[in-house]
Write a protein that holds these residues in place. Structure first.
Motif, PDB file in Angstrom:
ATOM      1  N   THR A 328       5.247 -63.682  56.481  1.00 20.57           N
ATOM      2  CA  THR A 328       6.710 -63.174  55.800  1.00 20.57           C
ATOM      3  C   THR A 328       6.999 -62.252  54.749  1.00 20.57           C
ATOM      4  OG1 THR A 328       6.206 -64.830  53.740  1.00 20.57           O
ATOM      5  CG2 THR A 328       6.794 -65.849  55.733  1.00 20.57           C
ATOM      6  N   GLN A 329       8.302 -62.135  54.916  1.00 24.40           N
ATOM      7  CA  GLN A 329       8.888 -60.291  54.175  1.00 24.40           C
ATOM      8  C   GLN A 329       9.704 -61.497  53.009  1.00 24.40           C
ATOM      9  OE1 GLN A 329       7.410 -57.415  54.897  1.00 24.40           O
ATOM     10  NE2 GLN A 329       6.476 -58.014  56.552  1.00 24.40           N
ATOM     11  N   PRO A 330      10.475 -60.066  52.235  1.00 24.55           N
ATOM     12  CA  PRO A 330      11.400 -60.593  51.039  1.00 24.55           C
ATOM     13  C   PRO A 330      12.304 -60.498  51.571  1.00 24.55           C
ATOM     14  CG  PRO A 330       9.292 -58.939  49.915  1.00 24.55           C
ATOM     15  CD  PRO A 330       9.477 -59.271  51.212  1.00 24.55           C
ATOM     16  N   PHE A 331      13.695 -60.952  51.439  1.00 22.31           N
ATOM     17  CA  PHE A 331      15.169 -61.103  51.321  1.00 22.31           C
ATOM     18  C   PHE A 331      16.075 -60.699  50.516  1.00 22.31           C
ATOM     19  CE2 PHE A 331      18.272 -63.777  53.547  1.00 22.31           C
ATOM     20  CZ  PHE A 331      18.948 -62.819  54.748  1.00 22.31           C
ATOM     21  N   PRO A 332      16.178 -59.579  50.288  1.00 16.11           N
ATOM     22  CA  PRO A 332      16.531 -59.386  49.145  1.00 16.11           C
ATOM     23  C   PRO A 332      18.121 -59.179  49.345  1.00 16.11           C
ATOM     24  CG  PRO A 332      15.897 -57.423  50.126  1.00 16.11           C
ATOM     25  CD  PRO A 332      15.526 -58.742  51.217  1.00 16.11           C
ATOM     26  N   TYR A 333      18.784 -60.382  50.437  1.00 21.63           N
ATOM     27  CA  TYR A 333      20.133 -60.444  50.274  1.00 21.63           C
ATOM     28  C   TYR A 333      21.188 -61.406  49.842  1.00 21.63           C
ATOM     29  CZ  TYR A 333      18.544 -56.888  53.901  1.00 21.63           C
ATOM     30  OH  TYR A 333      17.946 -56.502  54.541  1.00 21.63           O
ATOM     31  N   ASP A 334      21.342 -61.498  48.121  1.00 20.14           N
ATOM     32  CA  ASP A 334      21.525 -62.818  47.275  1.00 20.14           C
ATOM     33  C   ASP A 334      22.851 -63.006  47.818  1.00 20.14           C
ATOM     34  OD1 ASP A 334      19.730 -61.753  45.912  1.00 20.14           O
ATOM     35  OD2 ASP A 334      20.745 -60.784  44.128  1.00 20.14           O
ATOM     36  N   TRP A 343      20.769 -69.020  56.050  1.00 21.91           N
ATOM     37  CA  TRP A 343      19.656 -68.243  55.879  1.00 21.91           C
ATOM     38  C   TRP A 343      18.860 -68.008  56.290  1.00 21.91           C
ATOM     39  CZ3 TRP A 343      15.896 -67.183  52.734  1.00 21.91           C
ATOM     40  CH2 TRP A 343      15.797 -68.181  51.583  1.00 21.91           C
ATOM     41  N   LYS A 344      17.628 -69.241  56.349  1.00 25.42           N
ATOM     42  CA  LYS A 344      16.662 -68.066  56.084  1.00 25.42           C
ATOM     43  C   LYS A 344      16.280 -68.582  58.401  1.00 25.42           C
ATOM     44  CE  LYS A 344      15.241 -72.830  52.710  1.00 25.42           C
ATOM     45  NZ  LYS A 344      14.104 -73.935  53.217  1.00 25.42           N
ATOM     46  N   ASP A 345      17.422 -68.709  58.998  1.00 31.45           N
ATOM     47  CA  ASP A 345      16.602 -67.998  59.813  1.00 31.45           C
ATOM     48  C   ASP A 345      16.777 -66.681  60.654  1.00 31.45           C
ATOM     49  OD1 ASP A 345      16.674 -70.236  61.635  1.00 31.45           O
ATOM     50  OD2 ASP A 345      18.514 -70.435  61.950  1.00 31.45           O
ATOM     51  N   LEU A 346      18.278 -66.258  58.840  1.00 27.46           N
ATOM     52  CA  LEU A 346      18.105 -64.646  58.936  1.00 27.46           C
ATOM     53  C   LEU A 346      17.121 -64.823  58.429  1.00 27.46           C
ATOM     54  CD1 LEU A 346      21.961 -64.706  58.256  1.00 27.46           C
ATOM     55  CD2 LEU A 346      21.173 -64.100  60.482  1.00 27.46           C
ATOM     56  N   LEU A 348      13.844 -65.281  58.739  1.00 27.95           N
ATOM     57  CA  LEU A 348      13.331 -65.296  59.572  1.00 27.95           C
ATOM     58  C   LEU A 348      13.101 -64.092  60.807  1.00 27.95           C
ATOM     59  CD1 LEU A 348      10.461 -66.259  60.942  1.00 27.95           C
ATOM     60  CD2 LEU A 348      11.742 -68.320  62.193  1.00 27.95           C
ATOM     61  N   ALA A 349      13.914 -64.052  61.461  1.00 30.60           N
ATOM     62  CA  ALA A 349      14.540 -62.687  61.822  1.00 30.60           C
ATOM     63  C   ALA A 349      13.536 -61.285  61.935  1.00 30.60           C
ATOM     64  CB  ALA A 349      15.613 -63.022  62.082  1.00 30.60           C
ATOM     65  N   MET A 350      14.148 -61.615  60.402  1.00 27.85           N
ATOM     66  CA  MET A 350      13.974 -59.956  59.354  1.00 27.85           C
ATOM     67  C   MET A 350      12.515 -59.591  59.542  1.00 27.85           C
ATOM     68  SD  MET A 350      15.191 -56.824  58.165  1.00 27.85           S
ATOM     69  CE  MET A 350      16.712 -56.952  58.140  1.00 27.85           C
ATOM     70  N   SER A 351      11.687 -61.104  58.792  1.00 30.49           N
ATOM     71  CA  SER A 351      11.298 -60.931  58.950  1.00 30.49           C
ATOM     72  C   SER A 351       9.853 -60.827  59.851  1.00 30.49           C
ATOM     73  CB  SER A 351      10.253 -62.304  58.525  1.00 30.49           C
ATOM     74  OG  SER A 351      10.149 -62.602  56.987  1.00 30.49           O
ATOM     75  N   MET A 352      10.160 -61.640  61.115  1.00 30.99           N
ATOM     76  CA  MET A 352       9.404 -60.879  62.515  1.00 30.99           C
ATOM     77  C   MET A 352       9.529 -59.916  63.300  1.00 30.99           C
ATOM     78  SD  MET A 352      10.531 -64.982  64.467  1.00 30.99           S
ATOM     79  CE  MET A 352       9.449 -64.613  66.245  1.00 30.99           C
ATOM     80  N   ALA A 353      10.973 -58.865  63.182  1.00 25.63           N
ATOM     81  CA  ALA A 353      11.559 -58.658  63.019  1.00 25.63           C
ATOM     82  C   ALA A 353      10.688 -56.723  62.549  1.00 25.63           C
ATOM     83  CB  ALA A 353      12.376 -57.561  62.584  1.00 25.63           C
ATOM     84  N   ARG A 354      10.794 -56.879  61.412  1.00 29.61           N
ATOM     85  CA  ARG A 354      10.255 -55.694  60.350  1.00 29.61           C
ATOM     86  C   ARG A 354       8.396 -55.767  60.394  1.00 29.61           C
ATOM     87  NH1 ARG A 354      13.206 -56.291  54.766  1.00 29.61           N
ATOM     88  NH2 ARG A 354      14.763 -55.039  55.483  1.00 29.61           N
ATOM     89  N   ALA A 597      26.573 -56.387  56.701  1.00 29.44           N
ATOM     90  CA  ALA A 597      26.674 -54.684  56.916  1.00 29.44           C
ATOM     91  C   ALA A 597      24.755 -54.333  56.472  1.00 29.44           C
ATOM     92  CB  ALA A 597      27.776 -53.959  56.169  1.00 29.44           C
ATOM     93  N   SER A 598      24.229 -54.598  55.508  1.00 26.22           N
ATOM     94  CA  SER A 598      23.402 -54.039  55.080  1.00 26.22           C
ATOM     95  C   SER A 598      22.537 -54.379  56.108  1.00 26.22           C
ATOM     96  CB  SER A 598      23.005 -53.895  53.548  1.00 26.22           C
ATOM     97  OG  SER A 598      22.097 -54.141  53.500  1.00 26.22           O
ATOM     98  N   TYR A 599      21.923 -56.474  56.162  1.00 21.05           N
ATOM     99  CA  TYR A 599      21.714 -56.548  56.955  1.00 21.05           C
ATOM    100  C   TYR A 599      21.288 -56.138  58.077  1.00 21.05           C
ATOM    101  CZ  TYR A 599      19.390 -60.397  59.025  1.00 21.05           C
ATOM    102  OH  TYR A 599      18.358 -61.631  59.768  1.00 21.05           O
ATOM    103  N   LEU A 600      22.006 -55.819  58.823  1.00 20.95           N
ATOM    104  CA  LEU A 600      21.922 -55.906  60.232  1.00 20.95           C
ATOM    105  C   LEU A 600      21.762 -54.353  60.500  1.00 20.95           C
ATOM    106  CD1 LEU A 600      26.080 -57.037  61.845  1.00 20.95           C
ATOM    107  CD2 LEU A 600      23.730 -57.402  62.441  1.00 20.95           C
ATOM    108  N   ARG A 601      22.168 -52.990  59.515  1.00 21.52           N
ATOM    109  CA  ARG A 601      21.333 -51.950  59.501  1.00 21.52           C
ATOM    110  C   ARG A 601      19.762 -51.920  59.701  1.00 21.52           C
ATOM    111  NH1 ARG A 601      25.724 -50.843  56.336  1.00 21.52           N
ATOM    112  NH2 ARG A 601      24.381 -50.530  54.120  1.00 21.52           N
TER     113      ARG A 601
END
Length: 620
Positions: A328-334, A343-346, A348-354, A597-601
């Motif tokens: 798991t990775q931190p999710f700094p998008y308050d 947001w938990k799906d997003l 998880l997607a970021m954690s899996m990608a990173r 936008a920040s998340y998608l980048r």
């Protein structure tokens, strides 16, 4: 006088009665005090007896607990004694079996030493008949009951150009244990093929002979792939060696479609996979490796079908392993956390990608094996085959293993018996090839028994599955990043495209406009109008009847006017309130769009790791 005497008599009688009463009262008081003293004494005695009974009860309870503990300890001692006795008997049995191994099977041990020395140096002078005749009992040489003895005699006859003797010894070895014999000569030919001192151009023939033995182990499924196209090779070596002018051209034995690999042949699967490894590029030709690769791939496909698994399930299992590595990775998008219920799906997607960076590092560690650790399994495999017990030794080795398990289980005979039964069942059961390969690759590597080269080989063997898992893993996390997200602003929920907040703003604006209209509609002027009309009518109507009543009409009309004024103020407040709410919602949507936008980048950067990951796997 008579009255006076009567009175005197009565007075004296009263005095006597009074005296008797006083005496009786004194006795009663004495009896009361005695009874009170007796009661007090009895109470004290009761308290004393209760105290003593309590002490006795406590002692009895303690004694009972002590007795129970003593009985439990006695039972434990009895059980421990039984376990220690079982361990002692197991030790005695192991010593007895080891004595049997040392004395009764000494000839087998000597044969193993000769073969191991020969395989270490490929020095065929070590196995001349003179050397063997001095080291091995003549009865064993005349009628071998150990497959390795016959295999050794076949090599000796081959070196001496004795085709008939080599064929006879080979047939006997195959009769005693065909699969170990085939595996032995397959590795033997591969070892010969790697030697530079032999006649140039013979490596292909030796590899051809090795493939013939592999064809036998494969149940004849490789026959078409390994038919010779050039010079014939012997079943033992497939080519001449220095000091041997010729050898048998008889091909390796053929067999019908063979059974699936058993658990006891797990090492054979590891050998096949080792032959696929690029670490063997200096020992095995590309053609040989391709044939073995095709065979292992066919084993994988057959294993998936045989165990009721689909290829998709195996790929899914690998993807699950990857997700565990990613963590798991931190999710700094308050803003996303605050306004996006999903947001938990997003996250998880970021954690899996990173996490693909961690997976890439895992793959690099798996595929990068130090030079000193390469090919250790292939080097030691023939020793492992030679050290495995023959049919005559099997019962003794099984007895040793059973007793070793008793010691490992600390004397628990039932547990040891269960573990031994499981081990034997595994040896006789079909090998779960794909499942075992995945476990080898992604299992615990802390054990010293884990061979890094074999882990690498297993990864290479399952490379097609790994590549499919790479695609599946990416599909999993990209599917979690939906282009339109459900967002919540205060008490309003709508759908918002991640890259454009305009539709959401329109929906929020319409929502607050409707709320404003509803709130304004609840501010009614009807009562105020009624008051004004009533005041005017009252003032005009009473002007001719009671002029002072005009004042009451004025007051009522004034109240109506004040109500109208207050309603206007309330409407203005409602307009300002909803205008502020709408503006705040727009600002939140703008902030959410910026967060998206920040998340998608960041997600795009993390997703780009899938390319080097798949390339690294494909290059294995």
């Amino acid at each position: 006088m008579s009255l006076e005497s009567e009175l005197s008599y009565l007075q004296s009688r009263y005095a006597e009665l009074e005296a008797e009463r006083a005496e009786l009262q004194a006795e009663l008081n004495h009896l009361y005090r005695a009874a009170q003293d007796t009661n007090d004494a009895l109470l004290l005695e009761r308290q004393r007896i209760d105290g003593e009974l309590g002490v006795v009860m406590q002692r009895m309870t303690t004694s009972d607990a002590d007795m129970r503990r003593a009985l439990q300890t006695q039972n434990e001692i009895g059980e421990l004694y039984g376990r220690l006795k079982a361990m002692e008997q197991a030790n005695k049995a192991i010593r007895k079996c080891n004595d049997r191994k040392y004395y009764d099977f000494a000839v087998y041990r000597q044969v193993r030493k000769i073969v191991q020395g020969m395989m270490d140096d490929l020095d065929f002078s070590m196995i001349s008949m003179d050397v063997i005749d001095k080291a091995v009992q003549r009865e064993q040489l005349k009628d071998p009951d150990f497959w390795l003895t016959s295999a050794m005699l076949a090599i000796v006859a081959w070196c001496d150009d004795d085709r008939e003797g080599a064929e006879k010894a080979l047939r006997n070895a195959m009769r005693l244990d065909d699969r170990k014999t085939a595996a032995f000569f397959m590795v033997f030919n591969l070892r010969l093929a790697s030697e530079k001192s032999f006649t140039p151009g013979m490596s292909d023939q030796r590899e051809l002979a090795a493939l013939k033995w592999l064809a036998y182990l494969a149940g004849g499924r490789l026959d078409a792939a390994v038919k010779p196209t050039g010079a014939q090779g012997g079943a033992v070596s497939g080519a001449q060696t220095t000091g041997a002018s010729s050898q048998s051209s008889q091909p390796a034995p053929t067999a019908p479609q063979g059974p699936a690999l058993r658990g006891s042949e797990q090492s054979l699967l590891l050998l096949f996979v080792s032959m696929m490894s690029r670490a063997l590029s200096d020992k095995v030709s590309d053609r040989t490796r391709q044939i073995v690769t095709n065979y292992v791939n066919s084993l994988i496909d057959e294993d998936l079908a045989r165990h009721g698994d689909t290829r998709a399930q195996a790929v899914g299992r690998i993807a699950d392993k990857w997700q565990g590595i990613a963590g798991t990775q931190p999710f700094p998008y308050d803003a996303i956390v605050s306004h996006v219920p999903g947001w938990k799906d997003l996250s998880l997607a970021m954690s899996m990608a990173r996490g693909q960076q961690a997976i890439l590092e895992f793959v690099d560690r798996t595929l990068t094996v130090p030079v000193e650790q390469r090919n250790l399994f292939l080097k030691d495999y023939i020793d492992g085959i030679a050290q495995e017990p023959g049919k005559q030794e099997r019962d003794t080795y099984d007895e040793i293993r059973r007793n070793e398990l008793i010691i490992e289980c600390k004397g628990d005979v039932d547990e040891a018996r269960g573990r031994f039964a499981k081990e034997k069942a595994f040896e006789n059961a079909e090998l779960n090839i794909v499942g075992d390969m995945i476990d080898w690759v992604y299992g615990d590597r802390s054990s010293e028994e884990v061979n890094p080269q074999m882990v690498r080989n297993m990864f290479v063997a399952t490379k097609p599955l790994e590549l499919e898992a790479c695609g599946l893993y990416r599909d999993r996390y990209t599917s979690l990043v939906r282009p339109v997200q459900t967002v919540t602003i205060d008490d309003f929920t709508t759908q918002m495209p991640m890259q454009d907040a305009t539709p959401a703003k329109q929906a929020v604006g319409q929502h607050y406009a409707q709320l404003e209209a509803d709130a304004v509609s609840r501010v009614s002027n009807t009562f105020a109008v009624v008051l004004i009309v009533l005041g005017v009518a009252l003032g005009v109507g009473m002007a001719f009847v009671a002029p002072p009543a005009i004042l009451a009409g004025v007051v009522v009309a004034a109240l109506g006017g004040i109500t109208l004024y207050m309603n206007g103020r309330r409407r203005d407040a409602i307009h300002r309130q909803f205008a502020a709410s709408t503006q705040r919602a727009f600002e939140q949507l703008d902030g959410l769009q910026s967060a998206f936008a920040s998340y998608l980048r960041d997600f795009s950067d993390a997703d780009s790791l899938s390319v080097p990951l798949s390339q690294r796997i494909d290059a294995a």
